[in-house]
Write an enzyme that holds these catalytic residues in place. Sequence first.
Site, PDB file in Angstrom:
ATOM      1  N   LYS A  39       0.511  -1.330  -0.053  1.00  0.00           N
ATOM      2  CA  LYS A  39       0.348   0.173  -0.269  1.00  0.00           C
ATOM      3  C   LYS A  39       0.813   0.951  -0.065  1.00  0.00           C
ATOM      4  O   LYS A  39       1.984   1.071   0.214  1.00  0.00           O
ATOM      5  CB  LYS A  39      -1.068   0.099   1.622  1.00  0.00           C
ATOM      6  CG  LYS A  39      -0.357  -0.332   2.524  1.00  0.00           C
ATOM      7  CD  LYS A  39      -1.254   0.041   3.382  1.00  0.00           C
ATOM      8  CE  LYS A  39      -0.494  -0.367   4.831  1.00  0.00           C
ATOM      9  NZ  LYS A  39      -1.247  -0.764   6.147  1.00  0.00           N
ATOM     10  N   ARG A 137     -10.453  -0.444  15.171  1.00  0.00           N
ATOM     11  CA  ARG A 137     -10.485   0.798  13.758  1.00  0.00           C
ATOM     12  C   ARG A 137     -11.474  -1.030  13.056  1.00  0.00           C
ATOM     13  O   ARG A 137     -12.528  -0.641  13.052  1.00  0.00           O
ATOM     14  CB  ARG A 137      -8.893   0.736  12.709  1.00  0.00           C
ATOM     15  CG  ARG A 137      -8.961   1.210  12.106  1.00  0.00           C
ATOM     16  CD  ARG A 137      -7.040   1.087  11.680  1.00  0.00           C
ATOM     17  NE  ARG A 137      -6.773  -0.023  10.709  1.00  0.00           N
ATOM     18  CZ  ARG A 137      -5.638  -0.309  10.733  1.00  0.00           C
ATOM     19  NH1 ARG A 137      -4.318   0.883  11.232  1.00  0.00           N
ATOM     20  NH2 ARG A 137      -5.295  -1.281   9.597  1.00  0.00           N
ATOM     21  N   HIS A 171      -5.794  -7.609  13.236  1.00  0.00           N
ATOM     22  CA  HIS A 171      -4.698  -6.315  12.694  1.00  0.00           C
ATOM     23  C   HIS A 171      -3.928  -6.004  14.623  1.00  0.00           C
ATOM     24  O   HIS A 171      -4.971  -5.796  15.321  1.00  0.00           O
ATOM     25  CB  HIS A 171      -5.125  -5.260  12.397  1.00  0.00           C
ATOM     26  CG  HIS A 171      -3.542  -4.497  11.480  1.00  0.00           C
ATOM     27  ND1 HIS A 171      -2.810  -5.109  11.301  1.00  0.00           N
ATOM     28  CD2 HIS A 171      -3.406  -3.087  12.443  1.00  0.00           C
ATOM     29  CE1 HIS A 171      -1.352  -3.743  11.100  1.00  0.00           C
ATOM     30  NE2 HIS A 171      -2.238  -3.107  11.381  1.00  0.00           N
ATOM     31  N   ARG A 231       1.691 -11.103   7.019  1.00  0.00           N
ATOM     32  CA  ARG A 231       1.066 -10.001   6.042  1.00  0.00           C
ATOM     33  C   ARG A 231       2.733  -8.578   6.575  1.00  0.00           C
ATOM     34  O   ARG A 231       1.542  -7.381   7.084  1.00  0.00           O
ATOM     35  CB  ARG A 231      -0.273  -9.689   7.022  1.00  0.00           C
ATOM     36  CG  ARG A 231      -0.966  -9.027   5.681  1.00  0.00           C
ATOM     37  CD  ARG A 231      -2.426  -8.979   6.626  1.00  0.00           C
ATOM     38  NE  ARG A 231      -2.140  -8.956   7.965  1.00  0.00           N
ATOM     39  CZ  ARG A 231      -3.015  -8.542   8.707  1.00  0.00           C
ATOM     40  NH1 ARG A 231      -3.649 -10.030   8.724  1.00  0.00           N
ATOM     41  NH2 ARG A 231      -3.193  -7.527   9.412  1.00  0.00           N
ATOM     42  N   TYR A 272      14.700  30.488   7.300  1.00  0.00           N
ATOM     43  CA  TYR A 272      14.050  32.171   7.662  1.00  0.00           C
ATOM     44  C   TYR A 272      13.726  31.544   9.094  1.00  0.00           C
ATOM     45  O   TYR A 272      14.058  30.742   9.900  1.00  0.00           O
ATOM     46  CB  TYR A 272      13.008  30.847   7.002  1.00  0.00           C
ATOM     47  CG  TYR A 272      12.198  31.237   6.239  1.00  0.00           C
ATOM     48  CD1 TYR A 272      11.798  32.220   5.169  1.00  0.00           C
ATOM     49  CD2 TYR A 272      11.936  29.920   4.945  1.00  0.00           C
ATOM     50  CE1 TYR A 272      11.400  32.554   4.226  1.00  0.00           C
ATOM     51  CE2 TYR A 272      11.616  29.915   3.596  1.00  0.00           C
ATOM     52  CZ  TYR A 272      11.593  31.260   2.842  1.00  0.00           C
ATOM     53  OH  TYR A 272      11.375  31.647   2.226  1.00  0.00           O
ATOM     54  N   CYS A 319      13.944  24.470   4.385  1.00  0.00           N
ATOM     55  CA  CYS A 319      13.128  25.719   3.561  1.00  0.00           C
ATOM     56  C   CYS A 319      11.705  24.661   2.800  1.00  0.00           C
ATOM     57  O   CYS A 319      11.971  23.080   2.717  1.00  0.00           O
ATOM     58  CB  CYS A 319      13.639  26.613   2.746  1.00  0.00           C
ATOM     59  SG  CYS A 319      14.429  27.056   3.490  1.00  0.00           S
ATOM     60  N   ASP A 321      11.979  24.064  -0.325  1.00  0.00           N
ATOM     61  CA  ASP A 321      12.993  23.012  -1.754  1.00  0.00           C
ATOM     62  C   ASP A 321      14.748  23.052  -1.183  1.00  0.00           C
ATOM     63  O   ASP A 321      15.362  22.282  -2.020  1.00  0.00           O
ATOM     64  CB  ASP A 321      12.732  24.140  -3.138  1.00  0.00           C
ATOM     65  CG  ASP A 321      11.335  24.213  -3.301  1.00  0.00           C
ATOM     66  OD1 ASP A 321      10.462  23.178  -3.180  1.00  0.00           O
ATOM     67  OD2 ASP A 321      10.982  25.853  -3.173  1.00  0.00           O
TER      68      ASP A 321
HETATM   69  C1  LIG Z   1      -0.584  -1.730   7.022  1.00  0.00           C
HETATM   70  C2  LIG Z   1      -0.534  -2.917   7.622  1.00  0.00           C
HETATM   71  C3  LIG Z   1       0.686  -3.926   7.645  1.00  0.00           C
HETATM   72  C4  LIG Z   1       1.311  -4.520   7.364  1.00  0.00           C
HETATM   73  O1  LIG Z   1       1.899  -2.939   8.712  1.00  0.00           O
HETATM   74  P1  LIG Z   1       3.726  -2.732   8.728  1.00  0.00           P
HETATM   75  O2  LIG Z   1       3.260  -2.787  10.185  1.00  0.00           O
HETATM   76  O3  LIG Z   1       3.964  -2.191   7.879  1.00  0.00           O
HETATM   77  O4  LIG Z   1       4.167  -4.569   9.466  1.00  0.00           O
HETATM   78  C5  LIG Z   1      -0.717  -5.106   7.526  1.00  0.00           C
HETATM   79  N1  LIG Z   1      -2.129  -5.388   8.208  1.00  0.00           N
HETATM   80  C6  LIG Z   1      -2.922  -4.342   7.676  1.00  0.00           C
HETATM   81  C7  LIG Z   1      -4.332  -4.582   7.935  1.00  0.00           C
HETATM   82  C8  LIG Z   1      -2.045  -3.150   7.456  1.00  0.00           C
HETATM   83  O5  LIG Z   1      -3.094  -1.878   7.283  1.00  0.00           O
END
Ligand SMILES: *Cc1c(COP(=O)(O)O)cnc(C)c1O
Length: 376
Positions: A39, A137, A171, A231, A272, A319, A321
């Site tokens: 992602k 979540r 998760h 994952r 700045y 800054c 750039d």
């Molecule tokens: C982003 C994400 C992961 C990967 O997380 P890491 O901490 O980068 O390994 C795995 N599962 C879900 C649902 C995520 O949103």
Amino acid sequence: MDDLQKRTWAEVSLKNIRNNYKAIRSALPRGCRFLGVVKADAYGHGALPVSMMLQEAGADYLAVSCLDEAMELRQGGITMPILILGHTPPRYTQTLIENNISQTISCFAKASEYSEIASKLGKELKIHIKLDTGMSRLGFLCCKEHYEEGLKNVIEACRLPGLIHEGIYTHFAVSDEEGEENEEYTREQFKLFISFIEDLGSKGDIHFEIRHCANSGATINYPEMALDMVRPGLLLYGYGDTKGKLGLKPGMRLVTTVSTIKIYEPGTSVSYGRRYVTDKKERMGVLAIGYADGLPRISSNKCSYAVSGGFAPQRGSICMDMCMVDLSHLPQVDVGSEVEIFGEENSIYKLSEAAGTIPYEILCAVSKRVPRVYKD
Ligand SMILES: *Cc1c(COP(=O)(O)O)cnc(C)c1O
């Protein structure tokens, strides 16, 4: 390539990412699948090149956060299974099915919308059920007083026509953080996940081919939680293995160049807001990178970057750039010299800690105008 390397660029080592993949994979139990999380443009490394590499290397699954990210991969020639972790409006059900993209299901209402459309088309959508075991979540609620209702909802969702329930996942909230309390929380999440899946089997005769819960933190810290698939995201890109078990290497090296060098008298204010004032005669370099490239402005005056022969402290406000570095003690660094903002010489953690954030955010923030240069 050479033209891209005149100002600021992100060197991406597909070789390091491939080696990271192999190192993670070789530590997995036999038969455990590997899903690479790509992602957010593969955490800034380029979703298509990283996915191509993973496909060739034999990974089993990819995950993205939304349909656009999945379609970019399909249009780029990725044929391996892809899971969307986030929400897809049900009106895109046909697109999901036609492109063989699996969709996360996080509540009954959405399951029934996808089901209705898929059934009308006379087709089937592959789904992964997501359980909320304590992240609070996305996901079917299943802790404590929600357990029974959660079971009922998931069983009903899986029985809907037009849906193939291929997977189930959850998760973790603190699998990457040390400490007893965090370990306890993670183990509780895991226990709930497992018992819920068992009850789905015994009470609803609902079974899943792929049960998965291990993000990077769990992949490295809780190998016993690998189940049917891990994952990881961050680990793949070379971070998060704090104890150095796997010998991972960073996938990205953010590099800029010195565009000008000037000598200032003591008492000269820089940039700045005049937040840095020289206290001696200082040889100050102007770097061709700023917050529009992804360098966090909040790290102003707090970081140093790797140059040949040492580290150059960054001085004054960053800054849009450009930013300035003190090269007084580094006479060998000249106009045109390369400066590593982060990479193998200069750990990304220095920058993320100076910015009060995590490497994830630093990687995702490397902006569109920074060309990605693939080394292999
Ligand atoms: C982003 C994400 C992961 C990967 O997380 P890491 O901490 O980068 O390994 C795995 N599962 C879900 C649902 C995520 O949103």
